[in-house]
Design a protein around this motif. Sequence first.
Motif, mmCIF file in Angstrom:
data_model
loop_
_atom_site.group_PDB
_atom_site.id
_atom_site.type_symbol
_atom_site.label_atom_id
_atom_site.label_comp_id
_atom_site.label_asym_id
_atom_site.label_seq_id
_atom_site.Cartn_x
_atom_site.Cartn_y
_atom_site.Cartn_z
ATOM 1 N N ILE A 104 0.846 -1.188 0.000
ATOM 2 C CA ILE A 104 0.000 0.000 0.000
ATOM 3 C C ILE A 104 0.886 1.243 0.000
ATOM 4 O O ILE A 104 1.814 1.350 0.798
ATOM 5 C CB ILE A 104 -0.911 0.033 1.253
ATOM 6 N N GLY A 137 -2.503 0.628 7.177
ATOM 7 C CA GLY A 137 -1.999 -0.379 6.251
ATOM 8 C C GLY A 137 -1.400 -1.569 6.960
ATOM 9 O O GLY A 137 -1.654 -2.717 6.593
ATOM 10 N N ALA A 153 -0.506 -5.147 5.276
ATOM 11 C CA ALA A 153 0.191 -4.673 4.080
ATOM 12 C C ALA A 153 1.550 -4.089 4.437
ATOM 13 O O ALA A 153 1.779 -3.633 5.549
ATOM 14 C CB ALA A 153 -0.642 -3.611 3.374
ATOM 15 N N VAL A 195 3.751 -0.942 3.856
ATOM 16 C CA VAL A 195 3.421 0.454 3.557
ATOM 17 C C VAL A 195 4.656 1.157 3.009
ATOM 18 O O VAL A 195 5.732 1.066 3.586
ATOM 19 C CB VAL A 195 2.912 1.175 4.814
ATOM 20 N N GLY A 222 -2.705 -0.560 -3.699
ATOM 21 C CA GLY A 222 -3.658 0.449 -3.255
ATOM 22 C C GLY A 222 -2.928 1.668 -2.753
ATOM 23 O O GLY A 222 -1.725 1.627 -2.508
#
Length: 68
Positions: A2, A34, A39, A41, A62
Amino acid sequence: MIGVYTQNYFYGDHKSTTDGRILTYLAPTYANIGWMAGAKVVPIYSYVAKEEVLSQLSKVNGVIFTGG
């Protein structure tokens, strides 16, 4: 992965460091969102050229755009 779009950081009249680097800020809250979702980051710096941002966007799953 992300991406989190950074915000330019201004402190008084200072827009850059003494060596010319631009200051940016990434609020820990956005990174934590995140991380809690599992995720990795990565920052997407607000001062780079449009082409570089588009290149970075193609490499992440994303993006969190910060601001109001």
